[in-house]
Design an enzyme around this catalytic site. Structure first.
Site, PDB file in Angstrom:
ATOM      1  N   GLU A 145      44.390 -12.087 -58.767  1.00 20.52           N
ATOM      2  CA  GLU A 145      44.648 -13.042 -57.700  1.00 20.52           C
ATOM      3  C   GLU A 145      45.038 -12.375 -56.382  1.00 20.52           C
ATOM      4  OE1 GLU A 145      45.332 -14.624 -61.742  1.00 20.52           O
ATOM      5  OE2 GLU A 145      46.191 -12.918 -60.680  1.00 20.52           O
ATOM      6  N   SER A 146      45.341 -11.086 -56.358  1.00 16.27           N
ATOM      7  CA  SER A 146      45.603 -10.256 -55.176  1.00 16.27           C
ATOM      8  C   SER A 146      46.549  -9.103 -55.509  1.00 16.27           C
ATOM      9  CB  SER A 146      46.097 -11.050 -53.971  1.00 16.27           C
ATOM     10  OG  SER A 146      45.979 -10.242 -52.816  1.00 16.27           O
TER      11      SER A 146
ATOM     12  N   CYS B 181      45.775 -15.552 -54.034  1.00 13.76           N
ATOM     13  CA  CYS B 181      44.790 -16.563 -53.674  1.00 13.76           C
ATOM     14  C   CYS B 181      44.498 -17.450 -54.872  1.00 13.76           C
ATOM     15  CB  CYS B 181      43.504 -15.910 -53.156  1.00 13.76           C
ATOM     16  SG  CYS B 181      42.750 -14.790 -54.341  1.00 13.76           S
TER      17      CYS B 181
ATOM     18  N   HIS C  14      58.803  -1.650 -52.163  1.00 15.24           N
ATOM     19  CA  HIS C  14      59.331  -0.406 -51.596  1.00 15.24           C
ATOM     20  C   HIS C  14      60.842  -0.496 -51.747  1.00 15.24           C
ATOM     21  CE1 HIS C  14      55.394   0.338 -49.879  1.00 15.24           C
ATOM     22  NE2 HIS C  14      55.408  -0.923 -49.485  1.00 15.24           N
TER      23      HIS C  14
ATOM     24  N   SER D 119      57.949   3.302 -54.526  1.00 20.06           N
ATOM     25  CA  SER D 119      56.979   2.395 -53.923  1.00 20.06           C
ATOM     26  C   SER D 119      55.849   2.209 -54.913  1.00 20.06           C
ATOM     27  CB  SER D 119      56.404   2.959 -52.622  1.00 20.06           C
ATOM     28  OG  SER D 119      57.361   2.964 -51.602  1.00 20.06           O
TER      29      SER D 119
END
Length: 123
Positions: free
Chosen positions: A66-67, A87, A72, A59
């Site tokens: 941008e985010s 974004c 996983h 994970s």
């Protein structure tokens, strides 16, 4: 692909099936694939963190300006769940194509969401 003017961000949830089990269990390989996917999308990488679970599975997340891009893995099921939120103006489709190839996925299913719809304060 850019974010719609009606939303703050675009969120893609992807499920990769039929992946190479060895790829999904390999911390270094998953990390490299995720970084390559972020780079291919044109995102600006800020940092990343990944963890290998015992007996298997990885994970982790790549934090982008941008985010984020997160994963996983379940090698025993040849399955990976991927979460790509932006974004900004990044090519998520290109990034996910790079990741799909790196993991040897046979199939992919996606769900796309617009996040944080912009609304006027005075309706």
């Amino acid at each position: 692909m850019s974010t719609p003017a009606s939303a703050l961000g675009r969120h893609l949830l992807a499920e990769f099936t039929g992946c190479e089990a060895a790829a999904l269990a390999d911390l270094a390989r998953v990390t490299a694939a995720m970084l390559a996917a972020a780079e291919a999308s044109g995102a600006t990488i800020v940092t990343h963190s990944f963890h290998h679970f015992s007996p298997y599975g990885v994970s982790g997340a790549v934090i982008i300006a941008e985010s984020h891009l997160a994963i996983h893995t379940w090698p025993e099921h040849r399955f990976a769940a991927v979460d790509f939120f932006s974004c900004g103006d990044v090519d998520m489709d290109r990034g996910l194509a790079v990741l799909k190839a790196a993991l040897g996925a046979e199939a992919e299913v996606r769900l796309e969401l617009e996040r944080g719809p912009l609304r006027t304060l005075n309706p």
